[in-house]
Design an enzyme around this catalytic site. Structure first.
Site, short mmCIF file in Angstrom:
data_model
loop_
_atom_site.label_atom_id
_atom_site.label_comp_id
_atom_site.label_asym_id
_atom_site.label_seq_id
_atom_site.Cartn_x
_atom_site.Cartn_y
_atom_site.Cartn_z
N ASP A 13 -2.57 -3.79 6.56
CA ASP A 13 -3.17 -4.20 7.83
C ASP A 13 -4.55 -4.81 7.64
O ASP A 13 -5.43 -4.66 8.49
CB ASP A 13 -3.26 -3.01 8.81
CG ASP A 13 -1.95 -2.27 8.91
OD1 ASP A 13 -0.93 -2.95 9.06
OD2 ASP A 13 -1.96 -1.03 8.83
N LYS A 16 -3.68 -9.81 6.80
CA LYS A 16 -2.96 -10.76 5.92
C LYS A 16 -2.31 -11.87 6.72
O LYS A 16 -2.26 -13.00 6.28
CB LYS A 16 -1.84 -10.02 5.18
CG LYS A 16 -2.22 -9.51 3.83
CD LYS A 16 -0.99 -9.00 3.12
CE LYS A 16 -0.88 -7.55 2.95
NZ LYS A 16 -0.65 -6.58 3.89
N GLY A 40 4.07 -5.54 8.98
CA GLY A 40 3.91 -6.15 10.30
C GLY A 40 2.81 -7.19 10.23
O GLY A 40 1.69 -6.88 9.85
N HIS A 41 3.15 -8.42 10.51
CA HIS A 41 2.15 -9.49 10.51
C HIS A 41 2.07 -10.08 11.90
O HIS A 41 3.08 -10.42 12.49
CB HIS A 41 2.54 -10.60 9.53
CG HIS A 41 2.40 -10.21 8.10
ND1 HIS A 41 2.81 -11.02 7.07
CD2 HIS A 41 1.90 -9.11 7.54
CE1 HIS A 41 2.57 -10.41 5.93
NE2 HIS A 41 2.02 -9.25 6.19
P1 IMP Z 1 7.24 3.48 4.40
O1 IMP Z 1 6.88 2.21 3.73
O2 IMP Z 1 7.87 3.30 5.76
O3 IMP Z 1 8.05 4.39 3.51
O4 IMP Z 1 5.87 4.30 4.70
C1 IMP Z 1 5.09 4.83 3.64
C2 IMP Z 1 3.61 4.70 3.96
O5 IMP Z 1 3.23 3.33 3.92
C3 IMP Z 1 3.20 5.21 5.34
O6 IMP Z 1 1.89 5.74 5.25
C4 IMP Z 1 3.16 3.94 6.19
O7 IMP Z 1 2.31 4.07 7.29
C5 IMP Z 1 2.62 2.97 5.17
N1 IMP Z 1 2.98 1.57 5.44
C6 IMP Z 1 4.17 0.97 5.22
N2 IMP Z 1 4.11 -0.33 5.56
C7 IMP Z 1 2.87 -0.56 5.99
C8 IMP Z 1 2.19 -1.75 6.45
O8 IMP Z 1 2.72 -2.84 6.52
N3 IMP Z 1 0.88 -1.57 6.81
C9 IMP Z 1 0.25 -0.37 6.70
N4 IMP Z 1 0.84 0.73 6.26
C10 IMP Z 1 2.14 0.65 5.91
#
Ligand code: IMP
Length: 429
Positions: A13, A16, A40-41
């Site tokens: 976040d 990007k 998420g972009h």
């Molecule tokens: P997962 O990728 O859903 O398995 O989540 C694992 C960790 O990565 C958690 O703390 C999520 O909040 C974090 N996370 C996954 N994708 C993002 C992203 O795009 N931005 C910020 N945090 C992320």
């Protein structure tokens, strides 16, 4: 001329979306190489706001978008996203979107297992996005994933699903969650196959052709170095490697194709989900950063935890991530603060330490050592040249460069694409 790879240097976040969008306008092909729809972009283009999770941002600029083999693909989420951006006027066809046929699929069992496991973890939960990312990567490494190319051989799906379900249903039942039948998964695959298969191709081959034709490739990383499964705050990480080296293996190009590595860093720090965060602020300043920076997760809507800039973590991200230059974002969120702090080291159990430890207990115990400098009263929002910045803001940026041992090559001063100060064009490096 070089290719460019963009990675996050904090916990994701970092803004990007805007930088990738800006760079995409100068690229021919934009490639996602890891992660999935956990990313998420948000892209703001004129009066349109595009929220992308899985689609490469370049599609918004009419460029070719590529989903590499290193990505885990949730076909339903992909189709929903394609439908949404199509309704906003974008054109997404097999000519403009190439998906690696060797990319693994995220199936409904993966999301179910992700959520059941998180629920069972209670206080030790990771705070995943609940989208099945981890279980899908586990299946890939365990060699039981269904990959996109398997959809072209439906006669093999029966035994592949048997193997997959034996594993997942055992776990789901053990966790007290609902199990799946083979027919449920077969119906799911039968429904998505006709829409998904036309996009699939040998991405590595097309990218190689592109390289030979001198096309500029932008590799778009998701998540960030502190969420990297090896280099991040394990186990509070995502399940893929997020460093720039993976742009090569995650899309099937040579390591030399990675090119200029642009690391994105916010002028402060945020994190969603659980896990250590040494510079987190639980006071009014933390809340102010969150409010001004609109710090809510794009994917889950969760409020982000906020804190000061951690130069020690970013110096590490610069080194392990192979960062050539930094794009510093959201400097304007710091406008008007009386004082601004930067973390320049840590204290662990009364000892000074200069790098972040690896063990989770130690990571949770470290206390930041701060250097504090005066803030600035003027606004930096919308600045488009170095000369428009207050002297104190320039000092802040210069100090960051010294501490992280990397140049700030791009500065973003608002969500608008053109509110950007460019010190060096990464494609020309
Ligand atoms: P997962 O990728 O859903 O398995 O989540 C694992 C960790 O990565 C958690 O703390 C999520 O909040 C974090 N996370 C996954 N994708 C993002 C992203 O795009 N931005 C910020 N945090 C992320």
């Amino acid at each position: 001329m070089s290719n460019v790879t963009v990675i996050g240097t904090q916990w994701g976040d970092e803004g990007k979306g805007k930088i990738v969008d800006w760079l995409a306008s100068r690229a021919d092909i934009v490639v996602r190489f890891q992660g999935g729809h956990n990313a998420g972009h948000t892209l703001v283009v004129g009066d349109q706001v595009y929220k992308l999770s899985l689609l490469p941002s370049g599609l918004v600029r009419g460029k070719i978008g590529v989903i590499g083999n290193g990505v885990v693909v949730d076909p339903k989420a992909l189709m929903t996203e394609i439908d949404r951006v199509t309704a906003q006027g974008l054109v997404v066809t097999p000519e403009t979107l190439w998906i690696a046929e060797n990319a693994p699929l995220i199936l409904p069992v993966h999301g179910a297992l992700d959520r059941a496991r998180e629920a069972a973890r209670g206080d030790h939960k990771i705070g995943t996005t609940g989208r099945g990312i981890g279980p899908a990567y586990e299946d890939k490494v365990a060699r039981r994933a269904i990959r996109i190319c398997d959809l072209a051989e439906p006669e093999t799906l029966d035994w592949k699903l048997d193997e997959l379900l034996l594993h997942h249903n055992t776990l789901l039942a053990g966790l007290g969650a609902e199990t799946f039948t083979k027919d449920q998964l077969k119906d799911f695959l039968a429904e998505i196959t006709p829409r998904l298969l036309p996009f699939s191709c040998q991405v590595w081959d097309r990218l190689d052709e592109g390289r030979r034709a001198g096309r500029r490739i932008l590799f778009e990383g998701a998540q960030a170095v502190m969420l990297d499964v090896d280099h991040g705050t394990y186990p509070f990480v995502t399940s893929s490697n997020t460093v720039a080296a993976v742009a090569a293996s995650g899309s099937g190009v040579s390591p030399s194709s990675v090119g200029f590595v642009l690391g994105i860093a916010k002028a402060y720090t945020t994190r969603v989900g659980e896990g250590p965060f040494p510079t987190e602020l639980h006071d009014q300043t933390g809340r102010t950063l969150g409010e001004r920076g609109h710090e809510f997760g794009t994917v889950t809507g969760r409020p982000r935890r906020c804190g000061w800039f951690d130069a020690v973590l970013i110096r590490r991200a610069v080194r392990v991530g192979g960062v050539s230059g930094i794009a510093l974002t959201k400097l304007d969120v710091l406008d008007g603060l009386d004082e601004i702090s930067i973390c320049v080291g840590y204290e662990l159990d009364g000892q000074k330490i200069e790098t972040f430890p690896s063990a989770p207990g130690a990571q949770a115990r470290v206390k930041p050592v701060y250097e504090t400098m005066p803030g600035w009263k003027e606004t930096t929002a919308g600045a488009r040249s170095w000369a428009e910045l207050p002297a104190q803001a320039i000092k802040y940026v210069r100090r960051i460069e010294e501490l992280i041992e990397a140049p700030v090559t791009l500065l973003s001063t608002s969500p608008e694409r053109d509110d950007t100060i460019l010190m060096r064009d990464p494609f020309e490096d």
